[in-house]
Write an enzyme that holds these catalytic residues in place. Structure first.
Site, PDB file in Angstrom:
ATOM      1  N   GLN A   1      45.293  39.203  63.076  1.00  0.00           N
ATOM      2  CA  GLN A   1      44.645  39.441  64.364  1.00  0.00           C
ATOM      3  C   GLN A   1      43.876  40.767  64.411  1.00  0.00           C
ATOM      4  O   GLN A   1      43.385  41.151  65.463  1.00  0.00           O
ATOM      5  CB  GLN A   1      45.642  39.313  65.523  1.00  0.00           C
TER       6      GLN A   1
ATOM      7  N   GLU B   1      51.578  39.539  80.963  1.00  0.00           N
ATOM      8  CA  GLU B   1      50.283  39.257  81.589  1.00  0.00           C
ATOM      9  C   GLU B   1      49.250  40.331  81.235  1.00  0.00           C
ATOM     10  O   GLU B   1      48.075  40.171  81.478  1.00  0.00           O
ATOM     11  CB  GLU B   1      50.458  39.123  83.105  1.00  0.00           C
TER      12      GLU B   1
ATOM     13  N   HIS C   1      57.842  49.465  73.568  1.00  0.00           N
ATOM     14  CA  HIS C   1      57.763  50.386  74.704  1.00  0.00           C
ATOM     15  C   HIS C   1      58.327  49.675  75.928  1.00  0.00           C
ATOM     16  O   HIS C   1      58.883  48.577  75.819  1.00  0.00           O
ATOM     17  CB  HIS C   1      56.321  50.838  74.919  1.00  0.00           C
TER      18      HIS C   1
ATOM     19  N   HIS D   1      57.555  46.019  76.495  1.00  0.00           N
ATOM     20  CA  HIS D   1      58.386  45.092  75.711  1.00  0.00           C
ATOM     21  C   HIS D   1      59.796  45.008  76.293  1.00  0.00           C
ATOM     22  O   HIS D   1      60.393  43.936  76.338  1.00  0.00           O
ATOM     23  CB  HIS D   1      58.487  45.558  74.250  1.00  0.00           C
TER      24      HIS D   1
HETATM   25  O1  PAF Z   1      50.887  40.611  71.968  1.00  0.00           O
HETATM   26  C1  PAF Z   1      51.261  40.905  70.825  1.00  0.00           C
HETATM   27  O2  PAF Z   1      52.032  41.856  70.592  1.00  0.00           O
HETATM   28  C2  PAF Z   1      50.798  40.055  69.653  1.00  0.00           C
HETATM   29  O3  PAF Z   1      49.503  39.608  69.866  1.00  0.00           O
HETATM   30  C3  PAF Z   1      51.739  38.900  69.342  1.00  0.00           C
HETATM   31  C4  PAF Z   1      51.860  37.903  70.490  1.00  0.00           C
HETATM   32  C5  PAF Z   1      53.099  39.413  68.965  1.00  0.00           C
HETATM   33  C6  PAF Z   1      51.204  38.089  68.145  1.00  0.00           C
HETATM   34  O4  PAF Z   1      51.092  38.875  67.008  1.00  0.00           O
END
Ligand code: PAF
Length: 516
Positions: free
Chosen positions: A63, A153, A32, A35
């Site tokens: 995660q 951030e 999006h 990014h």
């Molecule tokens: O912020 C994210 O999109 C994820 O936590 C990352 C840094 C790509 C790690 O999987």
């Protein structure tokens, strides 16, 4: 479309061989505008033309906790490639879990994120989340070996943890962050916003709105009411997972009356969607204290550093020089306290940088900017600056100038005496030999006669001794100051080092860089 799509480890390795310098944006895809801003920043930080921007897309299973949205997390590689290339990416790396761990599940290992940084905020609600982030980000970095890693951030806790890991592991990777990017209505961009229905989105908006309202209120009343804020969020249909104020660096819970930069952060559930957002709270604008001995290159560096960051430059050395010049002109005996105090009471000193970037030193309405650089002043300034009456007067004036912050002050006792609560304290120094060489060049450029280098070096050592042994405000490295030895560094390299240090203390969201 001029975008290289890399899938396997050897694709990446071959691409790496052709492109030595890489700026890296790790993502979980569903790109999006947040990014896009990361990719654009990576491009904009590419000082050298040969630098390439690599975006990774990997939905990291480690995660997500059980019951979280791993299986339904939005995935659309084709659309991500378009977004990435339009934002300036040169390549996309979309590895599978097998690419990252070719020896299969038996070879999986996990890193543990520092426990002190995971006790609060998301860390205390998402079990093992940051261990999973740390594991995969470090794995990606191990394969990519970028020069710079660009992170948002928005995920402040993630940013602090990754910064810390990179430091602990002594990886030669610079972390650059960009502020949270928000949609027009104020909602922070997140891949999970896709889950929100129009009604839920309207509800979700109360999170940034109420955080903003709280921070505006904080600016005037210097306190926040977490209980009321929580109940306001709940009244708007949001289920609050946490609402906390933490120190922005240690992430330890703090009271909002802290003098340090503090983060007010929340995670809420809006329907099935979990959203996070935050706002920084600070009593004043940032202060940077740059201390160090004469000839360490402080002035040139500090002036340019201040300009780059849009901070006000305060040259306290020039203030001591101005007083020295005045005492010499008025024939005041600096050892006679009564005479000195009387002289100082008639002194009205003003120092400012004009729009042209040139510093002006005014004493009783007379411009003395050039006069204070005279070698006669240089010779006497340390002695005059060691007088209690002089220090008291100028320290009070400096504190007054910096009371609202937004300042970079350079001198000898800024971090220790004038601004002990400065966010960044630097002790900038160089060997006496190097400083003598620089002083000779300065004198030559200013048209003064140049003594031999040994003589200058002796003078410098003599001045260091007076400055560091005087009883009042001696030249010392403040306990929490970072030392930078500038021997062999260019001015640009020193400035870059300072900017990096500043960014470790002050987020872009609080004090944005001009270049972003
Ligand atoms: O912020 C994210 O999109 C994820 O936590 C990352 C840094 C790509 C790690 O999987």
């Amino acid at each position: 479309m001029n975008l290289t799509i890399l899938k396997t480890k050897s694709d990446l390795e071959n691409w790496r061989k052709q492109n030595q310098q890489i700026h890296f944006v790790p993502t979980m895809g569903c790109l999006h505008q947040g990014h896009e801003a990361l990719i654009k920043a990576a491009k904009c930080f590419s000082e050298e033309k040969s630098t390439k921007v690599l975006v990774s897309i990997f939905v990291n299973p480690f995660q997500f906790a059980k019951g979280e949205d791993f299986s339904i997390y939005p995935r659309d590689l084709e659309s991500d490639c378009k977004t990435a290339v339009n934002a300036g990416a040169n390549a996309i790396w979309a590895p599978t879990l097998e690419t990252l761990y070719p020896n299969g599940p038996e070879s999986y290992f996990t890193l543990q994120a520092p426990s002190s940084l995971t006790k609060s905020l998301c860390g205390s609600h998402r079990e093992n989340h940051f261990d999973g982030v740390a594991t995969i980000v470090m794995r990606l970095l191990y394969f990519v070996r970028p020069k710079k890693l660009i992170l948002g951030e928005k995920d402040w806790q993630q940013l602090v943890i990754i910064r810390q890991l990179i430091k602990e592991l002594r990886l030669q990777i610079e972390v650059q962050s960009i502020p949270t990017i928000r949609d027009k209505d104020g909602l922070a961009y997140s891949s999970r916003n896709e889950y929100l229905s129009p009604e839920e989105r309207a509800q979700a908006l109360t999170l940034p709105k109420l955080l903003l309202k709280e921070s505006i209120q904080f600016n005037s009343i210097r306190s926040i009411n977490l209980t009321k804020l929580r109940s306001d969020l709940e009244k708007n249909g949001l289920i609050v997972e946490y609402l906390e104020t933490v120190d922005s660096k240690s992430l330890a819970p703090v009271n909002y009356d802290t003098t340090k930069l503090c983060l007010l952060a929340a995670a809420v559930h809006c329907g099935p969607t979990r959203l996070i957002d935050h706002i920084f709270l600070m009593n004043r604008k940032p202060i940077v204290a740059i201390d160090g001995p004469a000839g360490a290159g402080k002035s040139t560096v500090t002036k340019r550093f201040a300009k780059k960051l849009g901070l006000i430059y305060l040259d306290t050395g020039a203030m001591y020089r101005a007083v020295t010049w005045f005492i010499q002109k008025e024939n005041i005996n600096p050892d006679n306290e009564i005479e000195l105090l009387k002289g100082l009471s008639n002194l009205n000193l003003d120092i400012y940088i004009a729009g042209s970037g040139i510093q002006h030193v005014m004493l009783n309405d007379q411009e003395i900017s050039d006069e204070i650089r005279n070698p006669k002043v240089t010779e006497a300034v340390s002695r005059i600056a060691s007088k209690a009456a002089v220090r008291e007067k100028l320290t009070a004036q400096q504190k007054m100038i910096g009371r609202k912050g937004g300042i970079v002050a350079e001198g000898r006792d800024i971090g220790s005496t004038v601004f002990p609560d400065a966010e960044l304290k630097v002790f900038l120094t160089a060997s006496p030999k190097e400083r003598a060489r620089r002083r000779a060049t300065d004198l030559m450029n200013q048209g003064f006669s140049v003594p031999n280098l040994q003589e200058i070096e002796n003078q410098i050592q003599q001045r260091d001794k007076i400055d560091s042994t005087r009883k009042i405000a001696p030249l010392v490295q403040a306990k929490d100051a970072k030392k930078v030895i500038t021997d062999g560094m260019t001015i640009d390299q020193v400035i870059e080092t300072l900017i990096k240090m500043f960014r470790e203390e002050i987020p872009e969201e609080v004090w944005p860089s001009n270049q972003l």
